[in-house]
Design a protein around this motif. Structure first.
Motif, mmCIF file in Angstrom:
data_model
loop_
_atom_site.group_PDB
_atom_site.id
_atom_site.type_symbol
_atom_site.label_atom_id
_atom_site.label_comp_id
_atom_site.label_asym_id
_atom_site.label_seq_id
_atom_site.Cartn_x
_atom_site.Cartn_y
_atom_site.Cartn_z
ATOM 1 N N LYS A 1 0.848 -1.202 0.000
ATOM 2 C CA LYS A 1 0.000 0.000 0.000
ATOM 3 C C LYS A 1 0.878 1.244 0.000
ATOM 4 C CE LYS A 1 -4.129 -1.428 2.510
ATOM 5 N NZ LYS A 1 -4.876 -1.231 3.751
ATOM 6 N N LYS B 1 -7.954 10.789 6.860
ATOM 7 C CA LYS B 1 -7.594 9.384 7.053
ATOM 8 C C LYS B 1 -8.693 8.461 6.514
ATOM 9 C CE LYS B 1 -6.437 6.210 10.885
ATOM 10 N NZ LYS B 1 -5.308 5.440 10.371
ATOM 11 N N GLU C 1 -8.156 6.198 3.261
ATOM 12 C CA GLU C 1 -8.114 4.745 3.462
ATOM 13 C C GLU C 1 -9.082 4.042 2.520
ATOM 14 O OE1 GLU C 1 -8.662 4.131 7.641
ATOM 15 O OE2 GLU C 1 -6.507 4.213 8.057
ATOM 16 N N ASP D 1 -2.397 3.586 2.989
ATOM 17 C CA ASP D 1 -2.091 3.412 4.395
ATOM 18 C C ASP D 1 -1.851 4.829 4.943
ATOM 19 O OD1 ASP D 1 -1.190 2.651 6.819
ATOM 20 O OD2 ASP D 1 0.379 1.316 6.080
#
Lengths: 853, 123
Positions: free
Chosen positions: B3, B20, B24, B29
């Motif tokens: 990732k 985030k 994601e 990541d």
């Protein structure tokens, strides 16, 4: 614009005789100022809705700036409004300041609103969710507004909670992690211990004693209490279903009550809190928990009602019911009865569960599970009449809160329906699909006694892990298919790591079901005997959709198919808290000017304040013009369509009228208005019957009022056109969208202009935005300069000859009629092109494909 | 393939949280930091493909982060976001070899597209 105002002034001067001329001129200019800053305010609200809608990264500064801008626009408007109405609504400013300071408090993270430590359920004062928490605020509201029965009792406010924390220095005694890291298990335990062993602050103690005494003087029977959490999380603590503790059947003495209070507030700090913190950025140290102390209902039957049925069919409601206390249903302990009921209250499908056990109040304290008398087990726990009554209450609640609701209810020993809780219903995330090819016809299927109920769709494979006791939960490996007999609040601990869940008992409406949807874990409940059948099975694959199947072993290619997308920003704690601000800004509650609550006091949001001002400003202007033949005078315009427009002629806008008080289409002398009306009444452009709203439109109406049709005719009186020979200023509202048109048409192209604004609608945002695309495309084809913002469109055109202007206005008129209900039929993006082309060809038929399906 | 790793530095938690969760979803990541010091320390431990940093922060600010990242880890792309959308900051940042510059509020879709472009450029 200045040139235009100048023209207006001279027009007004020329045409008015008598004392009221100057007055009316001033009033009209005030009116225009109000409308202008209200338009700007709505733009800001729309923009905030967009930015706080989840598609943007934003910070506090943005929110602060936008709010400040909005507040000062509204203040400006309020000043003009006060002058326009001659100070008729002095309470409006106060109401605005109250709402505004609530927003400021929320923004600053303060717990505003009130200093009372304890308030009675029957209190008529303010009871915001910041004060009494997200579970109790709706209860107080629905008792007051809808006159539905709720338990008697009182609430320890968030201020009471603060007092407890402060008195015992809870957060000072425990070292909290910095830098937003989640609380560790020892810290959580320590906090919970500190709370359990804290001392009752004297002030809170006295307040509780007083409230308890008052409660005892009013109640009848055992008078025991249900002590329930009501956190200030703005989502009606929906995100944390069943996480906080409820203590049932608490004896009505101060010691027992205070102990129960401690237990409830200490439940903020449990290991599931840490799971939420990891997953959603939830911060338990920022929650302020109010606690409801409500009369225990002697429930004959109770359960849960979903006003939208996640398992379909559309337009139905789902009820789960069982004998005794509702815990049996929400905790998924029994095989409950399930009724699918249509909106008229007719049961269209039912499953009568076994109901082997029921929850009862013990004679001392607490509740206990007892075998259901055999004769009652297979008997429906709800009569058709009761189901009907419940559905009617559900529809009321849904209408009132403008969202599908998840309602806990009980029928007491006198047969009275009591609402215990009502909160927004979280529907399952829409999954992808499992195709027939994904399934392996030859893979061995596992049969359970019952087919089970799918509460979250999706497919997954994993090793089977059967949990018989909660303490085994610590050993559940990540990626396992968890098998349990029934629901437990402790399941939250493993929710984030398991691949799928299968239960023996349970229902569509239990806490487990809410959690599964929140964590988007494929879940099958009520299989009857999965824990026995799967014991010893090593690995299984679940494929949960309309035809739920569990395969033995791993079926390649299936895992992950049909799963809902992983969590998104909507689930984030901080985001939800910020977005919660919108609740005091964007929703429109004041929809019907004929209702009693259409008053300054009834305003609950800034949008309401704007709406109130708009309505009353129009009325004040009509009033100032006076009815009759004399100019300026207000008259009703009688057309072949029910557009409900009142006309104020400020000079040469109407021919001399035959009848006082009403004018017909042929009486219109105003050039721009004549062209516009010609278009509006154009054969076929105005569809008189309503296009029905789909369920999805209804579901997304959180910030909107749900019923497009109910008010359209009564509302229509608020539509107003101010006319002169060469000018029109038109404000119309059809259903839930507003159109403003301002146009000046003369022989001097330089002076000619059209300003057109369109905003709102009752359907979901996608459909509304499709309608905007149609409008934009059509206006663009006429040379308008277009500016769109959220669900608002502003279009301008100027510098055209009189003939051009008239032709364009006629098309705009047709457009106004044509697009009135257009959004409801725009099922996909192709429809945008289709209806745009239809309109250009002069075809105005709307066909509702969704209804035909 | 491993990732791609993305670091987000912003002194407001909500920005990091939202970034985030959104990133994601794209299969990256993501690690978030509320200030630059621990973020820079983390860079010493692990390589990141993209650093998204706020411009104005207490302590070490975004420009400083940009300079240090470019000096120590030239392969890492830096994207700057800021509440103070002023041209000077943008020009200064662009001079410092920033990949992209966004005034807040940032449309998440655009941030994702920018990251995608940055990663394509590298590979």
């Amino acid at each position: 614009m200045r040139r235009f105002i100048h023209t207006m002034r001279s027009l007004v001067r020329r045409s008015f005789r008598g004392r009221s001329r100057e007055e009316f001129e001033t009033l009209f200019l005030r009116f225009r100022r109000i409308m202008k800053s209200n338009t700007r305010s709505l733009e800001v609200i729309t923009e905030m809705g967009d930015i706080l809608g989840g598609d943007y990264l934003f910070d506090i500064q943005y929110v602060t700036r936008a709010h400040e801008g909005l507040a000062s626009l509204i203040e400006e408007s309020l000043g003009q409004f006060d002058e326009l109405t001659g100070g008729e609504y002095p309470e409006l400013l106060g109401r605005f300041q109250e709402i505004d300071s609530t927003i400021s408090d929320l923004m600053a993270g303060n717990i505003g609103a009130g200093s009372a430590l304890v308030v009675a359920m029957e209190s008529e004062g303010t009871a915001t969710s910041m004060m009494v928490g997200g579970k109790m605020a709706p209860l107080i509201d629905l008792r007051r507004s809808l006159r539905l029965a709720v338990p008697e009792g009182f609430i320890v406010t968030t201020q009471g909670f603060n007092e407890y924390l402060r008195h015992n220095r809870i957060f000072e005694n425990v070292s909290l992690p910095k830098d937003g890291r989640p609380l560790s298990d020892p810290v959580i335990e320590e906090l919970s211990e500190e709370i359990m062993h804290g001392e009752m602050p004297p002030l809170l103690h006295t307040a509780l004693e007083r409230a308890l005494k008052r409660f005892l003087s009013r109640c009848r029977g055992a008078c025991s209490l249900a002590v329930r959490s009501s956190a200030d999380s703005e989502d009606g603590d929906h995100a944390f279903a069943g996480q906080y503790r409820t203590v049932l059947n608490v004896p009505p003495d101060i010691r027992s009550l205070e102990l129960a209070y401690r237990k409830v507030i200490a439940s903020l700090f449990t290991s599931s809190a840490a799971v939420y913190q990891q997953r959603f950025g939830y911060d338990p140290t920022r929650i302020r928990m109010a606690v409801g102390c409500l009369a225990m209902v002697d429930a004959v039957s109770s359960g849960v009602l979903y006003t939208a049925n996640p398992a379909g069919p559309d337009g139905t409601m789902a009820i789960n019911a069982s004998w005794g206390l509702g815990t049996a249903v929400v905790d998924g302990i029994v095989d409950a009865d399930q009724f699918i009921v249509d909106r008229s209250g007719k049961i269209i499908d039912q499953h009568i569960g076994g109901k082997a056990v029921m929850m009862l109040r013990q004679s001392g304290a607490g509740i206990s599970e007892a075998p259901t008398p055999v004769a009652m087990r297979n008997k429906p726990s709800l009569s058709p009449e009761q189901a009907g009554e419940l559905v009617r209450a559900g529809a009321l609640l849904e209408g009132h809160f403008r969202m599908p609701q998840d309602i806990e209810w009980a029928f007491d020993d006198t047969g009275r329906l009591i609402i215990l809780q009502s909160r927004p219903l979280r529907l399952p995330a829409s999954p992808g699909t499992i195709t027939a090819a994904d399934r392996k016809a030859d893979a061995p299927k596992i049969q359970f006694r019952d087919a089970g109920i799918v509460v979250q769709r999706g497919a997954a494979s994993g090793p089977v892990y059967v949990v018989k006791q909660d303490r085994q939960l610590g050993e559940v490996p990540a990626g396992a298919v968890l098998v349990v007999k029934h629901d437990s609040p402790n399941l939250t601990r493993v929710m984030a790591t398991v691949a799928a869940i299968i239960t023996d008992a349970g229902s569509l409406t239990s806490h487990l079901a809410s959690l599964a949807r929140e964590f988007r874990v494929p879940t099958l409940v009520n299989t009857g005997d999965a824990s026995r059948i799967l014991e010893g099975q090593r690995e299984v694959t679940v494929a949960l959709d309309d035809l739920p199947v569990v395969y033995a072993g791993r079926v390649g290619g299936l895992a992950g198919k049909g799963s809902a997308p992983s969590q998104d920003v909507d689930d984030l704690f901080e985001f939800r808290r910020k977005r919660a601000l919108l609740r005091y800004i964007a929703p429109l509650n004041l929809v019907d000017p004929f209702r009693d609550d259409f008053s300054p006091k009834g305003c609950r949001t800034l949008h309401d304040i704007l709406r109130f001002m708009h309505e009353k400003a129009v009325a004040a202007l009509v009033d100032a013009a006076g009815f009759g033949r004399r100019s300026p005078g207000a008259v009703k315009l009688e057309l072949s369509i029910p557009a409900g427009i009142t006309v104020i002629d400020i000079g040469g806008g109407l021919e001399t009228l035959k009848n006082a008080g009403s004018a017909a289409q042929e009486d219109i002398a105003s050039l721009p208005f004549k062209a516009l009306i010609r278009g509006m009444v154009y054969p076929g452009a105005w569809r008189s019957e309503a296009v029905p709203l789909s369920v999805n439109d209804f579901l997304t109406s959180m910030f909107r009022a749900p019923d497009l049709n109910a008010e359209s005719d009564r509302q229509a009186g608020a539509n107003i056109a101010i006319l002169s020979k060469e000018y029109v200023n038109l404000h119309i509202k059809f259903g839930y969208h507003y159109t403003i048109l301002d146009s000046y048409v003369s022989d001097t192209p330089r002076s000619n202009h059209i300003y057109f604004r369109f905003a709102g609608g009752a359907t979901d945002v996608t459909k509304r935005s499709r309608r905007l695309q149609v409008i934009a495309a059509l206006l663009e084809s006429d040379g308008f300069a277009i500016n769109t913002k959220g669900d608002m469109i502003i279009a301008r055109l100027s510098n055209r000859t009189r003939e051009d202007m008239m032709a364009v206005l006629e098309r705009v008129g047709r457009l106004v009629s044509f697009t009135r209900q257009l959004d409801a039929v725009l099922q996909d993006d192709d429809d945008v092109t289709k209806y745009t082309e239809h309109f250009l060809r002069g075809e105005y038929e709307l066909t509702d494909r969704a209804a035909q399906r | 393939m491993d990732k791609k790793r993305i670091m987000v530095i912003d002194d407001e938690k909500i920005v990091g949280d939202m970034a985030k969760m959104s990133l994601e979803q794209e299969g990256y990541d993501v690690e978030t930091f509320l200030n630059a010091e621990p973020a820079l320390a983390r860079l010493k431990e692990r390589a990141f493909d993209v650093v998204v940093t706020d411009y104005k922060m207490k302590g070490i600010d975004g420009m400083e982060v940009l300079r240090m990242v470019k000096k120590e880890y030239p392969a890492t792309t830096v994207i700057m976001i800021t509440a103070f959308a002023n041209l000077d900051a943008a020009i200064e940042a662009l001079r410092g070899d920033v990949h992209d510059f966004f005034p807040k509020p940032v449309k998440i879709k655009e941030l994702k597209a920018s990251i995608r472009r940055a990663l394509e450029k590298v590979s």
